[in-house]
Design an enzyme around this catalytic site. Structure first.
Site, short mmCIF file in Angstrom:
data_model
loop_
_atom_site.label_atom_id
_atom_site.label_comp_id
_atom_site.label_asym_id
_atom_site.label_seq_id
_atom_site.Cartn_x
_atom_site.Cartn_y
_atom_site.Cartn_z
N LYS A 31 17.85 -41.29 -25.98
CA LYS A 31 16.95 -42.44 -26.15
C LYS A 31 15.91 -42.47 -25.03
CE LYS A 31 18.84 -46.26 -27.59
NZ LYS A 31 19.63 -47.52 -27.58
N THR A 38 -8.48 9.89 6.09
CA THR A 38 -7.59 11.03 6.25
C THR A 38 -6.49 11.07 5.20
OG1 THR A 38 -7.96 10.93 8.64
CG2 THR A 38 -6.08 12.25 7.88
N ASN A 39 -5.83 9.93 5.01
CA ASN A 39 -4.66 9.89 4.14
C ASN A 39 -4.88 9.04 2.89
OD1 ASN A 39 -3.00 11.51 5.78
ND2 ASN A 39 -2.53 9.77 7.10
N ARG A 86 -2.48 6.71 0.50
CA ARG A 86 -1.14 6.13 0.51
C ARG A 86 -0.95 5.24 -0.71
NH1 ARG A 86 -0.07 2.99 5.75
NH2 ARG A 86 -2.07 2.03 5.20
N ASN A 123 -12.89 -3.50 -0.94
CA ASN A 123 -13.14 -2.85 0.35
C ASN A 123 -11.95 -3.05 1.29
OD1 ASN A 123 -14.16 -3.97 3.19
ND2 ASN A 123 -15.30 -2.13 2.67
N ASP A 124 -11.69 -2.05 2.14
CA ASP A 124 -10.52 -2.13 3.00
C ASP A 124 -10.57 -3.29 3.99
OD1 ASP A 124 -12.56 -1.03 4.51
OD2 ASP A 124 -11.50 0.81 5.01
#
Length: 753
Positions: A290, A448-449, A451, A547-548
């Site tokens: 109810k 360079t890398n 990831r 962008n980084d």
């Protein structure tokens, strides 16, 4: 759309169950000979409400088709006979069943006392009915308080009881009632293997337990209606599309009425916010219903343009409505049981059904204590399509039940046998567990890398993959795809639910289109590159790119020292100098996606040349490349190495050698670092005067070497009004990866990015 049996639904009985049914057929023949071929089994089916009738009706139809074996008596009681709950006894009449007895057993009030009084009233009235009908067996369904009265009366009057759906686990008082009926019942029809094991563990005789599947599935899996749209339009309006509406069915939880009413209120608020057409069915007659109806009326649900509130929908039509819904929400057993037959997404709220076995289409929200949590569950579930569930049967329950009834030996004593096997636990989904396992694939494209990482909602890097960044576009894009596919596959083994891919890359990026417009000189063949399309096409996941520097700022906003701050700036000190600006909690991109190129703030008109083509930029002084340039100059002049230092012949001189020399007392190295730190400090002063942030975060490998010099420059050069702004070193280990992940994870929580 036709509703047919999904391949996943082919139940099939093998091993012990095959042998069981062979023995059942043998027993049936023996019983027929013993009871006499002309002896019909008098079966009384008692139904209390719309829900249990949907399970009992297929059995009743089956009994009716075999008049040479069975005699059927139908008793109707409970909410079937109440106008406020739709007078649902009429659907029994429409199905052409003769109702032998109507018992008005409900004491109105819809509270705990009324439920107890209703059980008492049924116990008073049932003995006369049972004495008159004299059934051989009473079929009782489920876990309702009315069913408890039926089972109690029959047991005390030495009438055999066949209990449907015993052994299941749901939640609240229903479990206690269901198990109480199990102890009163002589025979059991269960729907799942776990329920069968639960019954055995409750000391029930295995020979008196039938694993048949759910009777309602016999109708569900054979239901065909090409004109389902007419049913949808009849109940929801002419403008509603298939899979674009919600069915809501929520009942009170009698062990916590106050909380269940609050939860219902939050559910309605979430549904209003979600803004989809919704069919709301009135709750059952349990204590608290109810008050739930009052909540509906208080919120104007019956007159809201997005809602249709109804007391009852005929089961045939209800099947079509849930089969083609975008989602079902509430706490009805129908949601966790029957709806699985169609793969319709279900959100199960609270504890009322929390112990039930479910298919993967069911998402539990155990603590539905906020509107946002329910709304988030709606966003996760709405519009999905799951494989149909095989848990509750294969559509052949009724033939098995009829064989089981025929095998009952009326000469056998009613006394039960007992055994004590172990119980099999049930594991089901939970919203908090789901949120913990939500993850993102993060990609960081450095000079360079390359990831790739699996990042959890809490910012934990679950697994990381590292490769050298190739020099050409083709090699690079292929390696990204390969690493992401490998990570996505590994995520499944790690129980991580990947929501999307976030990519952090150097250069100027259009995040709206997922395109790298212009790259830095460190990453070759990386201009006008569409990253979103190839990854999305391969992984079938949404993809974000930025962008980084911006990613570092996003990482700080979600996981780092910028969490909860309205305005702050992040400066990355690495191979180059980058940054990101958070203003009013949001990332600033600029009109041409060039905002926060903080490394190219000019701090000297006659400074060294910068990679951007200008000179005197911060990056020309303070970046890793700038320090490497100065370190090489000193090394060429034999001024770099000091006592305790050496540089192997095969190792290139870099910024770290300059820092090491400065620490060991090299005055020239110290001077170069001081100049670099001063240039960075002047840039920070300009940022403070321009943006007036509440915090500046220095990130990257060189940040800790610059922090003290930067603070000195601020004290000497900045206006007094901004000198108190804190400058800190980031404590995030992988800001680029975490920032890339945050683009994905923030979207799943409906942040505007």
């Amino acid at each position: 759309m036709e509703i047919n049996v999904h391949p996943y639904c082919q139940w099939g009985f093998q091993g012990p169950h095959e042998l069981y049914f062979k023995n059942l057929l043998k027993r049936e023949k023996q019983v027929m000979e013993k009871n006499g071929k002309n002896r019909k089994l008098r079966v009384c089916v008692a139904t209390c409400n719309r829900a249990d009738y949907s399970k009992l009706a297929p059995i009743m139809f089956g009994i009716k088709t075999e008049p040479e074996f069975f005699e059927l008596d139908v008793v109707v009681l409970g909410s079937h006979l109440i106008d406020d709950y739709g007078n649902t006894y009429r659907m029994i009449e429409q199905d052409d069943f003769d109702i032998n007895t109507r018992l008005h057993t409900i004491v109105r009030g819809e509270d705990e006392a009324a439920m107890v009084e209703s059980v008492g009233l049924a116990l008073v009235k049932l003995p006369d009915v049972l004495n008159r009908l004299k059934p051989d067996i009473m079929i009782v369904h489920g876990d309702r308080f009315d069913a408890l009265a039926l089972a109690t009366s029959a047991a005390l009057m030495n009438i055999r009881i066949l209990h449907i759906e015993g052994g299941e686990v749901s939640g609240t008082i229903d479990d206690s009632i269901r198990h109480a009926i199990t102890k009163l019942a002589h025979y059991h029809v269960c729907c799942t293997r776990s329920a069968e094991q639960h019954l055995i563990s409750m000391c029930e005789d295995h020979d008196r337990i039938l694993l048949a599947g759910c009777p309602s599935y016999d109708k569900l899996l054979s239901a065909k209606n090409k004109d389902y749209m007419s049913i949808i339009r009849m109940w929801l309006g002419d403008d509603v599309k298939c899979k674009d509406y919600i069915v809501a069915l929520q009942h009170p939880v009698t062990t916590d009425i106050k909380h269940s009413i609050k939860m219902f209120e939050l559910t309605l608020d979430a549904l209003i916010s979600f803004n989809k057409r919704t069919l709301v069915l009135f709750p059952n007659i349990d204590a608290g219903s109810k008050e739930m109806v009052r909540v509906m009326r208080k919120k104007g649900i019956e007159h809201h343009p997005n809602f249709r509130a109804v007391k009852h929908v005929p089961f045939d039509q209800f099947i079509q409505l849930v089969a083609h819904a975008g989602c079902m929400i509430g706490n009805s057993s129908c949601g966790v049981r029957e709806v699985g037959a169609f793969g319709t997404p279900v959100i199960n709220l609270g504890t009322r059904q929390i112990g039930r076995e479910t298919g993967e289409n069911v998402l539990h929200v155990r603590d539905a204590d906020t509107q946002d949590k329910i709304l988030q569950a709606l966003h996760l579930q709405f519009g999905k399509q799951y494989p149909c569930s095989k848990i509750y049967g294969d559509g052949n329950a009724v033939p098995r039940i009829l064989k089981f009834l025929k095998s009952i030996d009326l000469q056998e004593p009613l006394q039960k046998k007992f055994c004590f096997p172990p119980v099999k636990e049930n594991i089901s989904q939970d919203i908090d567990h789901i949120l913990e396992t939500l993850s993102a694939l993060a990609v960081d494209l450095g000079g360079t890398n390359l990831r790739v990482a699996i990042v959890s909602m809490k910012g934990e890097i679950v697994k990381k993959y590292t490769q050298f960044n190739p020099k050409t576009y083709e090699e690079r894009i292929n390696l990204i795809l390969q690493m992401c596919v490998e990570a996505a596959s590994e995520a499944v083994k790690l129980n991580c639910r990947i929501l999307g891919v976030g990519i952090s890359t150097g250069g100027r990026v259009n995040p709206r289109e997922g395109i790298v417009l212009h790259s830095t000189k460190l990453i070759q063949e990386w201009n006008s590159v569409d990253l979103r399309t190839p990854l999305s096409d391969t992984l079938h996941l949404p993809v974000w790119v930025d962008n980084d520097g911006n990613c570092a700022a996003l990482a700080e906003r979600k996981f780092g020292q910028g969490k909860g701050l309205e305005n702050f700036v992040t400066l990355i000190t690495g191979t180059g100098i980058g940054g990101g600006i958070i203003h009013q909690h949001e990332l600033i991109h600029g009109s041409s996606f060039c905002a926060a190129e903080l490394g190219h703030l000019v701090v000297s008109l006659d400074g060294p040349d910068c990679s951007c083509g200008s000179h005197g930029c911060i990056e020309a002084y303070a970046s890793g490349m700038a320090l490497q340039r100065e370190a090489k100059k000193l090394h060429d002049e034999d001024l770099l190495l000091v006592e305790g230092m050496s540089v192997p012949k095969d190792e290139a001189v870099g910024a770290l050698h300059l820092i090491q020399a400065a620490k060991l007392g090299n005055v020239k190295a110290q001077s170069i670092l001081r100049t670099a730190g001063t240039a960075l400090g002047l840039g920070v002063v300009n940022i403070l005067h321009t943006m007036n942030p509440s915090l500046v975060i220095l990130s990257g490998v060189l940040a800790s070497h610059y922090i003290h010099i930067v603070k000195d420059v601020i004290r000497q050069q900045a206006l007094s009004s901004v000198q108190d702004v804190d400058v800190v070193v980031s404590d995030l280990v992988d800001p680029a990866l975490l920032g890339a992940a945050s683009m994905v994870l923030d979207y799943t929580t409906r942040r505007i990015y």
